[in-house]
Scaffold this motif. Sequence first.
Motif, mmCIF file in Angstrom:
data_model
loop_
_atom_site.group_PDB
_atom_site.id
_atom_site.type_symbol
_atom_site.label_atom_id
_atom_site.label_comp_id
_atom_site.label_asym_id
_atom_site.label_seq_id
_atom_site.Cartn_x
_atom_site.Cartn_y
_atom_site.Cartn_z
ATOM 1 N N UNK A 34 0.904 -1.221 0.120
ATOM 2 C CA UNK A 34 -0.129 0.127 0.099
ATOM 3 C C UNK A 34 0.826 1.119 0.046
ATOM 4 N N UNK A 35 1.965 1.333 0.619
ATOM 5 C CA UNK A 35 2.861 2.504 0.741
ATOM 6 C C UNK A 35 3.456 2.855 -0.523
ATOM 7 N N UNK A 36 3.796 1.648 -1.202
ATOM 8 C CA UNK A 36 4.452 1.820 -2.362
ATOM 9 C C UNK A 36 3.708 2.421 -3.325
ATOM 10 N N UNK A 37 2.242 1.856 -3.505
ATOM 11 C CA UNK A 37 1.297 2.442 -4.722
ATOM 12 C C UNK A 37 0.939 3.957 -4.301
ATOM 13 N N UNK A 38 0.626 4.281 -2.983
ATOM 14 C CA UNK A 38 0.311 5.329 -2.505
ATOM 15 C C UNK A 38 1.202 6.731 -2.769
ATOM 16 N N UNK A 39 2.698 6.163 -2.677
ATOM 17 C CA UNK A 39 3.794 7.128 -3.033
ATOM 18 C C UNK A 39 3.763 7.337 -4.602
ATOM 19 N N UNK A 40 3.499 6.293 -5.071
ATOM 20 C CA UNK A 40 3.499 6.511 -6.719
ATOM 21 C C UNK A 40 2.438 7.325 -7.206
ATOM 22 N N UNK A 41 1.272 7.021 -6.576
ATOM 23 C CA UNK A 41 0.053 7.969 -6.727
ATOM 24 C C UNK A 41 0.533 9.385 -6.355
ATOM 25 N N UNK A 42 0.969 9.885 -5.353
ATOM 26 C CA UNK A 42 1.265 11.055 -5.020
ATOM 27 C C UNK A 42 2.361 11.669 -5.783
ATOM 28 N N UNK A 43 3.365 11.023 -6.314
ATOM 29 C CA UNK A 43 4.366 11.310 -7.239
ATOM 30 C C UNK A 43 3.439 11.896 -8.610
ATOM 31 N N UNK A 44 2.677 10.768 -9.145
ATOM 32 C CA UNK A 44 1.932 11.576 -10.268
ATOM 33 C C UNK A 44 0.868 12.696 -10.047
ATOM 34 N N UNK A 45 0.430 12.789 -8.919
ATOM 35 C CA UNK A 45 -0.425 13.932 -8.795
ATOM 36 C C UNK A 45 0.238 15.298 -8.724
ATOM 37 N N UNK A 46 1.700 15.130 -8.443
ATOM 38 C CA UNK A 46 2.581 16.431 -8.550
ATOM 39 C C UNK A 46 2.798 16.704 -9.807
ATOM 40 N N UNK A 47 2.580 15.854 -10.877
ATOM 41 C CA UNK A 47 2.855 16.082 -12.391
ATOM 42 C C UNK A 47 1.811 17.069 -12.780
ATOM 43 N N UNK A 48 2.273 17.987 -13.527
ATOM 44 C CA UNK A 48 1.647 19.047 -14.349
ATOM 45 C C UNK A 48 1.347 18.621 -15.736
ATOM 46 N N UNK A 49 0.176 18.081 -16.162
ATOM 47 C CA UNK A 49 0.205 17.271 -17.458
ATOM 48 C C UNK A 49 0.356 18.386 -18.867
ATOM 49 N N UNK A 50 -0.036 19.530 -18.410
ATOM 50 C CA UNK A 50 -0.200 20.345 -19.345
ATOM 51 C C UNK A 50 -0.523 19.724 -20.821
ATOM 52 N N UNK A 51 -1.746 19.232 -20.633
ATOM 53 C CA UNK A 51 -2.380 18.539 -21.903
ATOM 54 C C UNK A 51 -2.366 19.567 -23.229
ATOM 55 N N UNK A 52 -2.187 19.170 -24.363
ATOM 56 C CA UNK A 52 -2.089 19.860 -25.499
ATOM 57 C C UNK A 52 -3.016 19.079 -26.548
ATOM 58 N N UNK A 53 -4.097 19.978 -26.883
ATOM 59 C CA UNK A 53 -5.170 19.485 -27.652
ATOM 60 C C UNK A 53 -4.563 19.416 -29.254
ATOM 61 N N UNK A 54 -4.327 18.398 -29.999
ATOM 62 C CA UNK A 54 -4.031 18.305 -31.325
ATOM 63 C C UNK A 54 -5.019 18.393 -32.396
ATOM 64 N N UNK A 55 -4.853 17.974 -33.616
ATOM 65 C CA UNK A 55 -5.692 18.143 -34.671
ATOM 66 C C UNK A 55 -6.975 17.199 -34.668
ATOM 67 N N UNK A 56 -7.960 17.671 -35.153
ATOM 68 C CA UNK A 56 -9.211 16.753 -35.279
ATOM 69 C C UNK A 56 -8.968 15.727 -36.348
ATOM 70 N N UNK A 57 -9.085 14.488 -35.903
ATOM 71 C CA UNK A 57 -8.882 13.516 -36.868
ATOM 72 C C UNK A 57 -10.207 12.625 -37.334
ATOM 73 N N UNK A 58 -11.059 12.990 -36.925
ATOM 74 C CA UNK A 58 -12.269 12.132 -37.221
ATOM 75 C C UNK A 58 -13.533 12.538 -36.284
#
Length: 324
Positions: A34-58
Amino acid sequence: MPEFAHDFPFDPTYGLTRDALLAVPAPPVPEGFDAFWRARFEAAARVAPEPRLGALVAERAGVRVHEVSYGSVAGRCGGWLVLPEAGRPVRHGFVIGHGYGGRDDVADALPLPLPDAAALLPCVTGMPGRSRRADVPEWSEEHVLHGIGSRETYVIGDCVADLWCAATALTELVPELVGRGLGYLGESLGGGLGALALPWDDRFRAARLTVPTFGNHPLRLTLPCAGSGEAVRRLHRTRPEIVEVLALHDAATAATRVRIPVLTAPALFDPVVPPPGQFAVHNALAGPRDLYVLTAGHFPHAGEATERRGLEQATTGFFGRWLG
């Protein structure tokens, strides 16, 4: 047990009936799981994904499909964003995983389980066609071994984080979904990754896991197969110490922590992902669970299309009940 003509040098039912499969347990929970996965989730939660929307493909089936990219713990991932046709509101959100081999488009995920839904379909780290990386092999037999020398470097953990970061990217791109429960769908690799991801992220409120992999690694190491699990079996013969890393990345173990409703679709016959591991994931789930048993997985057969239609109908009913 189903009988199919095949040329595999092993029995893809492994001699187990449905009743026997429904008794396959999860392995013991390793110390620090449990501690391993909670730490991994917390690390992911600190990431700023800055999503970029690309081309309309369909534009089809009442939806618009855009290319998208977003940041995750191991770098940027690519994928697709599916939105309702212009003028329609977004009422539901999904993250949709993929199998080994990656994802070339969104055809396998359409139509979405519920109307007026948006979905982010990521390609996880190293996978074609949109998340290839020079330092991560894309072939399943090599990808599944990448970084397996330690729990911190094993690529499967990065792929799980890609799903959490996809959920963040989805809610940033579609603000209407903030505060709404998300659904998750994953098949094969995506099913196993989903089981590992779900316990730690309360944004997911319901999920479907189809022929999920990575269930009960100690048992999988005894079962020959034609999938990525065989590469793990071969490596284990010379490096038995990898069991310590595998124990922390066991989908059945993670399922004991999954308390949201889950629809599981395991197969009775599967040469690629051994059915005992698939059923171990279902059997271990700690919350409400629905079961839709497939005759075969990863194996074309005469009744496949009919079974798939039935599964999609069950999926719509399931998510309508828990997210609708």
